[in-house]
Structures are given as structure tokens and as C-alpha cells.
Scaffold this motif. Structure first.
Motif, mmCIF file in Angstrom:
data_model
loop_
_atom_site.group_PDB
_atom_site.id
_atom_site.type_symbol
_atom_site.label_atom_id
_atom_site.label_comp_id
_atom_site.label_asym_id
_atom_site.label_seq_id
_atom_site.Cartn_x
_atom_site.Cartn_y
_atom_site.Cartn_z
ATOM 1 N N THR A 222 0.829 -1.204 0.000
ATOM 2 C CA THR A 222 0.000 0.000 0.000
ATOM 3 C C THR A 222 0.865 1.255 0.000
ATOM 4 O O THR A 222 0.603 2.214 -0.744
ATOM 5 N N LYS A 225 2.815 1.978 -3.413
ATOM 6 C CA LYS A 225 1.924 2.452 -4.468
ATOM 7 C C LYS A 225 1.737 3.967 -4.351
ATOM 8 O O LYS A 225 1.686 4.689 -5.354
ATOM 9 N N LEU A 226 1.679 4.442 -3.127
ATOM 10 C CA LEU A 226 1.450 5.864 -2.863
ATOM 11 C C LEU A 226 2.741 6.682 -2.920
ATOM 12 O O LEU A 226 2.736 7.850 -3.322
ATOM 13 N N TYR A 227 3.858 6.075 -2.555
ATOM 14 C CA TYR A 227 5.096 6.808 -2.280
ATOM 15 C C TYR A 227 5.589 7.754 -3.376
ATOM 16 O O TYR A 227 5.942 8.912 -3.090
ATOM 17 N N ALA A 230 3.439 10.895 -3.217
ATOM 18 C CA ALA A 230 2.900 11.285 -1.905
ATOM 19 C C ALA A 230 3.415 12.650 -1.463
ATOM 20 O O ALA A 230 4.588 12.994 -1.675
ATOM 21 N N GLU A 234 0.762 13.214 3.455
ATOM 22 C CA GLU A 234 0.372 11.829 3.205
ATOM 23 C C GLU A 234 1.420 10.848 3.724
ATOM 24 O O GLU A 234 1.081 9.791 4.274
#
Length: 305
Positions: A222, A225-227, A230, A234
Motif C-alpha cells: 500500500t 503504491k502511494l510513495y 505522496a 500523506e
């Protein structure tokens, strides 16, 4: 009638005892006072020494040599500038004469004389420098530095051109004002080669059970995927202590590769490779992380080694 008269004998007179001659000694007051003063002084000095005594220890001195960081940028720039002149030449006599004049800005007089005939007047080739790389700068005494470098040349002979790369070392003298001169001619050498070292690959040691490992992988899946896109806010949900920075890259997460977890106390160390697709270059980007995770309410990345 006879009268008897008794005579009492007179007792013997006690004999006079002979008196033992004695010598009367005076008190010698001054001497006595001096002795008392000496005695008191000795005792006082002894007491003082007892309280102020200094233990004598053998002192082993250790010489601590502090390494000083020397800025070698100017030395590297000097050698690069020299190399551009030294390893470039043309066939014409005028260009060779001009080259020799320019080299006077770098070489000692002795080396100038030594290099006079480096480029012959009838030389069939010309050269231009197309690359330069410093491999190392080593201080060999207070003012002299050995520089190991590689230089790439394009050699032209008639219609033929070829590129060659050679490695040399020179010695540069730097005076107190920062001025420099080359005191050893470029000497053939070898550049560093690839080492045979292979790090030992980490394996799971069983300190993290399968359920926890799956939980951690789900968290990392998870997060990564965001990093790439971000924001700092976040990231704060997943990262503490600024363990990872904002990168703002256009990457598409693909998968986690070779995730290995080990636990010590309440922290888990994770070695993991993260596979991304770089949308700008269209290549696969493989980033390797060594993360330390800790679980409070949720898993949090607290350190990135």
C-alpha cells in the motif's frame, strides 16, 4: 665497797657517704625551643603531605592523528586542464609550437625540456581529448599530491579515426598560496577494476511468523503504491522521524521483490526491492530499501538505512 663503773661504748659515728659528683646542666632554653619548633614543623609537614599527596602514575601517551578532509577539486581541475593540452595535438608546426607554450603553464622547466620532442614534427596523427576521469587523489607529503586519472582521445590518422582510453598518474605540487605545478610526468598506470566481493544475501531467520510477514507486505504494498507521488502530509501516516523524503516522481508501482523480515525486540527490519515502471524513461526502476518498522496502532516506517 667497790663501785663498779660500767662504760657504755659510744656508738660508731656513721660514716659519711661520699657524694657522687654531678654536673648541673642548665635548661638551654633557646636550644629547647628550637628543637620543639623543628619537631612541630616536621609533624606539620608530614600531615600536609599526607593530605595533599599526589599519586604517581605511569602516563601512556597516545598519539591521535586526526584525518583532515582536503578539498582536491582545484587539483583535479588543474590536472584536467593540463590533460586537455598535453594529450591534444595537431600536425602543423605552428600548432605544436603553441601547444608547447601552453604546457609551460603546467610543467616545471625540467619537464618542459623532457616533453619537447613528445610530438614529432612529422607525426602522422592528430588527437583531441573527448573524456577525462579522476580515479583518486592521494597526498604523498605535505605539499605534493598523486593524481590517478583516465583520459579518452580521438586519434585521427588520414581518413581513419579511433577512440582510445588510457590511464596515467601525475604528481602535483601545491604551494602555500595555492599555486600548482606538475612535478612528475604523466606515467602509465591502471585504473581500478571491478571487485569480486559479493555481499551475503539475508534470509528470514524465523523471528517473524507468516501472518506478520503477510501483514507487513500488505502495508508496504500500500505504501509504495502511494510513495512516488505522496505529499509530506500523506507520508506522515506511514513514516515517522522523516525516514523517507518526498520524491515527486511519475512511477507506477509493479510489485515487491524478495521481501525478507527479521525481528529484534518490537522492531522489524525489512530488506525489500521495489519494482516501478518509470513513465518518463519507459524503463523498469528497481529500488532497494532496508526499512525498520514498528507497530503501535498501525505499522510505521521509523528508519531507512
Amino acid at each position: 665497797m667497790k663501785i663498779k663503773i660500767e662504760r657504755k661504748e659510744k656508738p660508731d659515728k656513721p660514716k659519711k657517704q661520699k657524694q657522687i659528683p654531678t654536673i648541673k646542666v642548665g635548661t638551654h632554653k633557646k636550644l629547647t625551643i628550637a628543637l620543639w619548633v623543628l619537631l612541630i614543623g616536621s609533624m606539620s609537614f608530614g600531615i600536609y603531605k599526607n593530605f595533599t599527596a599526589i599519586d604517581i602514575h605511569t602516563v601512556h601517551e597516545k598519539e591521535i592523528i586526526e584525518k583532515q578532509v582536503v578539498d582536491t577539486n582545484s587539483i583535479e581541475s588543474f590536472v584536467e586542464s593540463f590533460s586537455n593540452e598535453y594529450f591534444s595535438w595537431q600536425q602543423s608546426q605552428d600548432s605544436q609550437t603553441n601547444r608547447n607554450e601552453r604546457l609551460k603553464n603546467y610543467l616545471t622547466e625540467n619537464l618542459q625540456q623532457l616533453n619537447t620532442e613528445m610530438v614529432r614534427s612529422d607525426i602522422p596523427t592528430s588527437s583531441i581529448v573527448n573524456s577525462f576521469q579522476v580515479w583518486g587523489v592521494t597526498q604523498n607529503n605535505e605539499n605534493a599530491y598523486d593524481v590517478l586519472f583516465s583520459v579518452g582521445q580521438q586519434i585521427t590518422e588520414g581518413e581513419n579515426k579511433k577512440n582510445i582510453t588510457s590511464t596515467y598518474s601525475v604528481t602535483v605540487y601545491v604551494d602555500e598560496t595555492g599555486n600548482m605545478v606538475i612535478i612528475k610526468n604523466p606515467t602509465i598506470n591502471s585504473k581500478p577494476q571491478k571487485s569480486n566481493y559479493e555481499p551475503v544475501l539475508s534470509d528470514s531467520d524465523g523471528t517473524v511468523d507468516a501472518v506478520t510477514t503477510e501483514e507487513i507486505n500488505s502495508f508496504l504494498d500500500t505504501f509504495f503504491k502511494l510513495y512516488p507521488t505522496a505529499t509530506e502530509k500523506e507520508l506522515s501516516y506511514y513514516v515517522s522521524n522523516q525516514a523517507l523524503d518526498v520524491i515527486n516522481k511519475d512511477y507506477v508501482f509493479v510489485e515487491l521483490v524478495n521481501s525478507v523480515c527479521t525481528q529484534a525486540d518490537n522492531q522489524v527490519t525489512v530488506l525489500v526491492t521495489v519494482k516501478y515502471l518509470d513513465k518518463e524513461t519507459k524503463v523498469t526502476q528497481l529500488s532497494q530499501f532496508k526499512l525498520i518498522l514498528q507497530k503501535n496502532e498501525n505499522w510505521v516506517i521509523i528508519k531507512n538505512n
